[in-house]
Design an enzyme around this catalytic site. Structure first.
Site, PDB file in Angstrom:
ATOM      1  N   THR A 133      32.891  40.121  43.297  1.00 50.81           N
ATOM      2  CA  THR A 133      34.203  40.253  43.935  1.00 50.81           C
ATOM      3  C   THR A 133      34.470  41.679  44.410  1.00 50.81           C
ATOM      4  O   THR A 133      33.929  42.637  43.846  1.00 50.81           O
ATOM      5  CB  THR A 133      35.294  39.844  42.922  1.00 50.81           C
ATOM      6  OG1 THR A 133      36.571  40.195  43.452  1.00 50.81           O
ATOM      7  CG2 THR A 133      35.134  40.574  41.590  1.00 50.81           C
ATOM      8  N   ASP A 134      35.346  41.802  45.392  1.00 50.82           N
ATOM      9  CA  ASP A 134      35.746  43.142  45.858  1.00 50.82           C
ATOM     10  C   ASP A 134      36.631  43.857  44.829  1.00 50.82           C
ATOM     11  O   ASP A 134      36.843  45.068  44.921  1.00 50.82           O
ATOM     12  CB  ASP A 134      36.475  43.056  47.210  1.00 50.82           C
ATOM     13  CG  ASP A 134      37.749  42.217  47.183  1.00 50.82           C
ATOM     14  OD1 ASP A 134      38.070  41.616  46.141  1.00 50.82           O
ATOM     15  OD2 ASP A 134      38.425  42.165  48.233  1.00 50.82           O
ATOM     16  N   GLU A 135      37.137  43.111  43.832  1.00 47.42           N
ATOM     17  CA  GLU A 135      38.059  43.733  42.873  1.00 47.42           C
ATOM     18  C   GLU A 135      37.379  44.809  42.023  1.00 47.42           C
ATOM     19  O   GLU A 135      38.058  45.637  41.413  1.00 47.42           O
ATOM     20  CB  GLU A 135      38.701  42.676  41.970  1.00 47.42           C
ATOM     21  CG  GLU A 135      39.485  41.667  42.777  1.00 47.42           C
ATOM     22  CD  GLU A 135      40.428  40.803  41.963  1.00 47.42           C
ATOM     23  OE1 GLU A 135      40.732  41.163  40.817  1.00 47.42           O
ATOM     24  OE2 GLU A 135      40.862  39.771  42.491  1.00 47.42           O
ATOM     25  N   TYR A 158      39.612  41.046  34.271  1.00 47.80           N
ATOM     26  CA  TYR A 158      38.717  40.248  35.126  1.00 47.80           C
ATOM     27  C   TYR A 158      37.767  41.162  35.906  1.00 47.80           C
ATOM     28  O   TYR A 158      36.541  40.984  35.864  1.00 47.80           O
ATOM     29  CB  TYR A 158      39.539  39.390  36.100  1.00 47.80           C
ATOM     30  CG  TYR A 158      38.717  38.827  37.244  1.00 47.80           C
ATOM     31  CD1 TYR A 158      37.756  37.841  37.025  1.00 47.80           C
ATOM     32  CD2 TYR A 158      38.884  39.292  38.559  1.00 47.80           C
ATOM     33  CE1 TYR A 158      36.987  37.338  38.075  1.00 47.80           C
ATOM     34  CE2 TYR A 158      38.123  38.793  39.607  1.00 47.80           C
ATOM     35  CZ  TYR A 158      37.179  37.817  39.357  1.00 47.80           C
ATOM     36  OH  TYR A 158      36.414  37.318  40.402  1.00 47.80           O
ATOM     37  N   LYS A 162      33.621  41.610  35.769  1.00 49.07           N
ATOM     38  CA  LYS A 162      32.734  41.399  36.929  1.00 49.07           C
ATOM     39  C   LYS A 162      31.959  42.700  37.236  1.00 49.07           C
ATOM     40  O   LYS A 162      30.782  42.644  37.592  1.00 49.07           O
ATOM     41  CB  LYS A 162      33.533  40.951  38.157  1.00 49.07           C
ATOM     42  CG  LYS A 162      34.153  39.575  38.067  1.00 49.07           C
ATOM     43  CD  LYS A 162      33.151  38.430  37.955  1.00 49.07           C
ATOM     44  CE  LYS A 162      32.360  38.192  39.214  1.00 49.07           C
ATOM     45  NZ  LYS A 162      31.528  36.950  39.116  1.00 49.07           N
TER      46      LYS A 162
HETATM   47  P1  NAD Z   1      36.387  28.867  39.659  1.00 52.38           P
HETATM   48  O1  NAD Z   1      37.182  29.335  38.497  1.00 52.38           O
HETATM   49  O2  NAD Z   1      36.974  27.906  40.623  1.00 52.38           O
HETATM   50  O3  NAD Z   1      35.017  28.189  39.139  1.00 52.38           O
HETATM   51  C1  NAD Z   1      34.269  28.726  38.094  1.00 52.38           C
HETATM   52  C2  NAD Z   1      33.278  27.659  37.632  1.00 52.38           C
HETATM   53  O4  NAD Z   1      32.492  28.225  36.570  1.00 52.38           O
HETATM   54  C3  NAD Z   1      33.949  26.410  37.077  1.00 52.38           C
HETATM   55  O5  NAD Z   1      33.322  25.254  37.588  1.00 52.38           O
HETATM   56  C4  NAD Z   1      33.742  26.520  35.574  1.00 52.38           C
HETATM   57  O6  NAD Z   1      33.656  25.266  34.928  1.00 52.38           O
HETATM   58  C5  NAD Z   1      32.424  27.286  35.518  1.00 52.38           C
HETATM   59  N1  NAD Z   1      32.270  28.014  34.251  1.00 52.38           N
HETATM   60  C6  NAD Z   1      33.183  28.839  33.668  1.00 52.38           C
HETATM   61  N2  NAD Z   1      32.702  29.301  32.500  1.00 52.38           N
HETATM   62  C7  NAD Z   1      31.458  28.781  32.362  1.00 52.38           C
HETATM   63  C8  NAD Z   1      30.456  28.892  31.366  1.00 52.38           C
HETATM   64  N3  NAD Z   1      30.660  29.641  30.261  1.00 52.38           N
HETATM   65  N4  NAD Z   1      29.291  28.243  31.540  1.00 52.38           N
HETATM   66  C9  NAD Z   1      29.083  27.488  32.642  1.00 52.38           C
HETATM   67  N5  NAD Z   1      30.008  27.321  33.600  1.00 52.38           N
HETATM   68  C10 NAD Z   1      31.176  27.961  33.471  1.00 52.38           C
HETATM   69  O7  NAD Z   1      35.889  30.186  40.385  1.00 52.38           O
HETATM   70  P2  NAD Z   1      35.669  30.491  41.932  1.00 52.38           P
HETATM   71  O8  NAD Z   1      36.935  30.966  42.496  1.00 52.38           O
HETATM   72  O9  NAD Z   1      34.943  29.367  42.542  1.00 52.38           O
HETATM   73  O10 NAD Z   1      34.688  31.760  41.809  1.00 52.38           O
HETATM   74  C11 NAD Z   1      33.277  31.592  41.713  1.00 52.38           C
HETATM   75  C12 NAD Z   1      32.624  32.961  41.617  1.00 52.38           C
HETATM   76  O11 NAD Z   1      32.930  33.723  42.780  1.00 52.38           O
HETATM   77  C13 NAD Z   1      33.093  33.796  40.419  1.00 52.38           C
HETATM   78  O12 NAD Z   1      31.975  34.477  39.912  1.00 52.38           O
HETATM   79  C14 NAD Z   1      34.104  34.758  41.022  1.00 52.38           C
HETATM   80  O13 NAD Z   1      34.148  35.954  40.287  1.00 52.38           O
HETATM   81  C15 NAD Z   1      33.533  34.964  42.407  1.00 52.38           C
HETATM   82  N6  NAD Z   1      34.520  35.309  43.445  1.00 52.38           N
HETATM   83  C16 NAD Z   1      35.636  34.548  43.623  1.00 52.38           C
HETATM   84  C17 NAD Z   1      36.527  34.866  44.645  1.00 52.38           C
HETATM   85  C18 NAD Z   1      37.769  34.049  44.892  1.00 52.38           C
HETATM   86  O14 NAD Z   1      38.593  34.430  45.724  1.00 52.38           O
HETATM   87  N7  NAD Z   1      37.955  32.901  44.241  1.00 52.38           N
HETATM   88  C19 NAD Z   1      36.274  35.957  45.471  1.00 52.38           C
HETATM   89  C20 NAD Z   1      35.121  36.718  45.257  1.00 52.38           C
HETATM   90  C21 NAD Z   1      34.235  36.373  44.250  1.00 52.38           C
HETATM   91  O1  TDX Z   2      52.018  33.206  41.591  1.00 53.08           O
HETATM   92  C1  TDX Z   2      51.497  34.173  42.176  1.00 53.08           C
HETATM   93  N1  TDX Z   2      52.298  35.078  42.813  1.00 53.08           N
HETATM   94  C2  TDX Z   2      51.821  36.172  43.448  1.00 53.08           C
HETATM   95  O2  TDX Z   2      52.588  36.966  44.014  1.00 53.08           O
HETATM   96  C3  TDX Z   2      50.074  34.390  42.190  1.00 53.08           C
HETATM   97  C4  TDX Z   2      49.159  33.426  41.498  1.00 53.08           C
HETATM   98  C5  TDX Z   2      49.599  35.491  42.847  1.00 53.08           C
HETATM   99  N2  TDX Z   2      50.441  36.374  43.441  1.00 53.08           N
HETATM  100  C6  TDX Z   2      49.875  37.546  44.133  1.00 53.08           C
HETATM  101  C7  TDX Z   2      48.921  38.370  43.301  1.00 53.08           C
HETATM  102  C8  TDX Z   2      47.934  38.889  44.322  1.00 53.08           C
HETATM  103  O3  TDX Z   2      48.429  40.067  44.943  1.00 53.08           O
HETATM  104  O4  TDX Z   2      49.099  37.041  45.207  1.00 53.08           O
HETATM  105  C9  TDX Z   2      47.881  37.777  45.368  1.00 53.08           C
HETATM  106  C10 TDX Z   2      46.695  36.842  45.198  1.00 53.08           C
HETATM  107  O5  TDX Z   2      46.654  36.445  43.847  1.00 53.08           O
HETATM  108  P1  TDX Z   2      45.510  35.477  43.273  1.00 53.08           P
HETATM  109  O6  TDX Z   2      45.450  34.263  44.121  1.00 53.08           O
HETATM  110  O7  TDX Z   2      45.725  35.325  41.804  1.00 53.08           O
HETATM  111  O8  TDX Z   2      44.189  36.304  43.605  1.00 53.08           O
HETATM  112  P2  TDX Z   2      43.709  37.781  43.177  1.00 53.08           P
HETATM  113  O9  TDX Z   2      44.352  38.227  41.936  1.00 53.08           O
HETATM  114  O10 TDX Z   2      43.863  38.656  44.392  1.00 53.08           O
HETATM  115  O11 TDX Z   2      42.148  37.488  42.879  1.00 53.08           O
HETATM  116  C11 TDX Z   2      41.400  36.569  43.717  1.00 53.08           C
HETATM  117  O12 TDX Z   2      40.588  37.246  44.632  1.00 53.08           O
HETATM  118  C12 TDX Z   2      39.441  37.903  44.151  1.00 53.08           C
HETATM  119  C13 TDX Z   2      40.542  35.636  42.851  1.00 53.08           C
HETATM  120  O13 TDX Z   2      41.366  34.994  41.889  1.00 53.08           O
HETATM  121  C14 TDX Z   2      39.412  36.354  42.200  1.00 53.08           C
HETATM  122  O14 TDX Z   2      38.576  35.436  41.496  1.00 53.08           O
HETATM  123  C15 TDX Z   2      38.603  37.016  43.265  1.00 53.08           C
HETATM  124  O15 TDX Z   2      37.553  37.743  42.677  1.00 53.08           O
END
Ligand code: NAD
Ligand code: TDX
Length: 356
Positions: A133-135, A158, A162
């Protein structure tokens, strides 16, 4: 012989889109999807491809060392694309240890298993891809972008977990010569995202006329990418990325939260036939997230320049498709929100959930 590919976290949001892409695009690969099925993992996401001959689901926990080692001994994986993680920042603030266990220990378990399994083979044919992630780069002010050389500065449990896993992946490359590649992506949105993240939470709340909790002033900025475009970038990087390299992924699509929320509310009114302004009346400012990062913005020019990737949709198109999916899949939302879906899937899928 088929190329054997392990995708972890393939029942989650991004993982399920990636599994679908790989299963359909590469019939010559066998895809094993390893997922624990936490609250965020859902086999219903993959119903359309679950019977494909080049797909296998295995239920298991990446923190279980013996299980992971056995999985690698019983299969001859050529590639691993690792997405399994705890992914929600708010949950990491409430409960950091789960993030350490899954995101750090789980990743190191996979690295160890890959290292052992590949120690006598031709490493040029192997690849361990860590999806990150970019975080990890921390928080920007109004100016600037994250590049691949930006120093790490994680600020939530988080992002600290990562960042740690990214460091381990690079350390295994430098110390043991493990063939790795990494990517750091901005905020994803799209279908099948658990309604705890901003966009699906707000769509779901609007449909139930529930308040839309905007953290702080709503001025924080996120850079949004359609999940399908994230997966096309992963495909390109997995196949063409250089060994040991990192690629940033993003769509040059920054939005202040409150501006995005207003567009979302307007689209929801249009698509549900509500009077203009109805959804926006649900906006409720609430206490800010602890340590809330102000702005994320990705410079993805390395990926565009070196590997020729670019996003396929505009934000307007992607958001519209996303809303349409949630409107057509209210049942999915109610399952995952009810908290009963674990037993529901136990009933639906019976023995397949027990792993192998
Ligand atoms: P998600 O939470 O939707 O899915 C995570 C999956 O991992 C789930 O299916 C869960 O069951 C599985 N999991 C969790 N713990 C586990 C364990 N101990 N063993 C096996 N499986 C397990 O997450 P996502 O949003 O799809 O993110 C996927 C990946 O991409 C993550 O590594 C996250 O850090 C990264 N990522 C997410 C975003 C975003 O915006 N969602 C952005 C950048 C990177
Ligand atoms: O109820 C809310 N109200 C609100 O203002 C929620 C859930 C979020 N927010 C704000 C927080 C953030 O500034 O919105 C923005 C986006 O929040 P999230 O959807 O929780 O995402 P963020 O915290 O930015 O992280 C996401 O992007 C990077 C993913 O959850 C991560 O897994 C990924 O790595």
């Amino acid at each position: 012989m088929k190329k054997q590919l392990l995708i972890t976290g393939g029942a989650g949001f991004i993982g399920s889109h990636l599994v679908r892409l790989m299963v359909k695009k590469y019939p010559g690969y066998h895809i094993t999807n390893l997922d624990k099925l936490t609250y965020a993992g859902n086999l219903e996401n993959l119903r359309d491809i679950e019977s494909e001959p080049n797909y296998t689901f295995v239920r298991g926990d990446i923190t279980d060392t013996a299980f992971i080692q056995e999985l690698f001994q019983n299969n001859h994986f050529d590639g691993v694309i690792h997405l399994a993680a705890e992914s929600h920042v708010d949950r990491s603030i409430a409960s950091p240890m789960e993030f350490v266990l899954t995101n750090v220990i789980g990743t190191v378990n996979l690295l160890n298993a890959a290292r052992m399994a590949w120690k006598d083979g031709d490493l040029a044919q192997k690849r361990f891809y860590h999806v990150s992630t970019d975080e990890v780069y921390g928080s920007l002010t109004d100016e600037g972008f994250f590049t691949e050389t930006t120093s790490y500065d994680p600020r939530s449990p988080y992002s600290a977990s990562k960042a740690s896993s990214d460091h381990f992946v690079r350390a295994y490359h430098h110390t043991y010569g493990l063939p790795v590649v990494l990517s750091n992506c901005s905020n994803n949105y799209g279908s099948h995202q658990f309604p705890e993240k901003l966009i699906p939470l707000f769509i779901s709340n609007i449909l139930q006329s529930k308040p839309l909790p905007v953290y702080g002033t709503g001025s924080n900025v996120r850079d949004w990418l359609w999940v399908v475009d994230h997966c096309s970038a992963i495909d390109v990087i997995f196949h063409q990325g250089k060994d040991g390299e990192t690629y940033n992924i993003g769509g040059k699509n920054e939005w202040q939260n409150i501006e995005l929320i207003k567009v979302l509310c307007q689209l929801m009114d249009e698509k549900t036939g509500q009077k203009p302004g109805t959804a926006a009346r649900l906006i409720t400012y609430v206490t800010d997230r602890a340590g809330h990062d102000f702005r994320y913005a990705i410079d993805a020019s390395k990926l565009e320049r070196e590997l020729g990737w670019s996003p396929s949709v505009t934000f307007e198109e992607g958001l519209s498709k996303t809303i349409d999916w949630y409107l057509a899949n209210a049942e999915w939302v109610s399952h995952v929100r009810s908290g009963e879906y674990a037993s529901y899937y136990e009933k639906q899928y019976g023995d397949r959930l027990k792993g192998n």
